[in-house]
Motif scaffolding. Structure first.
Motif: not given
Length: 161
Positions: A1-16
């Protein structure tokens, strides 16, 4: 099973990131932003690598750089190469000469030589002028067409009654 490392982004980072993906000038920067966006959506490294057509290690490297540098990891970093042939002073002289009058590359090279500048070739001069925003075209020797038009190869047609 591959390990999922999720990158946490803020809303402004996501928009950028979305702006960079849609309107970015450099395709590499857009591609790196897409990698970060896909990782933030919960995809694994192997899924992102398969979707983007990269090796998994490339995706891991992008993730590590994002964690370390953030948005500074997206644009290309400076690369090594040969040192500049001309100094800033010599470039400024070239720019002044070209803006004052249209000169041939041979004339520009001889003027640089008179000033004791580095010995550069034609191609280097063209590249420098291109970097400054000048368009370099060869001169045409003649724009005139032949004075005598070529005759037609078709036989004359005569109408007989």
């Amino acid at each position: 099973m591959p390990i999922r490392v999720i990158i946490e982004l803020t809303e402004t980072e996501r928009e950028t990131l979305d702006d960079i993906i849609k309107k970015g000038h450099d395709w590499r920067e857009r591609d790196r932003a897409m990698t970060i966006k896909l990782l933030s959506q919960g995809l694994t490294v192997s899924e992102v690598a398969k979707q983007q057509g990269y090796h998994e290690e490339t995706i891991r490297r992008r993730r590590r750089l994002w964690k370390k540098k953030g948005f500074c990891s997206l644009p290309d970093q400076p690369r090594s190469g040969a040192p500049n042939k001309l100094t800033d002073e010599e470039r400024q002289l070239l720019k002044t000469w070209v803006e004052q009058e249209a000169l041939t590359s041979r004339a520009l090279l001889s003027r640089l030589e008179e000033r004791g500048a580095a010995d550069i070739c034609d191609k280097t001069l063209h590249n420098e002028l291109k970097r400054m925003g000048f368009i370099w075209k060869r001169t045409r020797y003649s724009l005139k067409k032949n004075a005598i038009p070529k005759g037609s190869n078709k036989p004359d047609r005569t109408l007989s009654n």
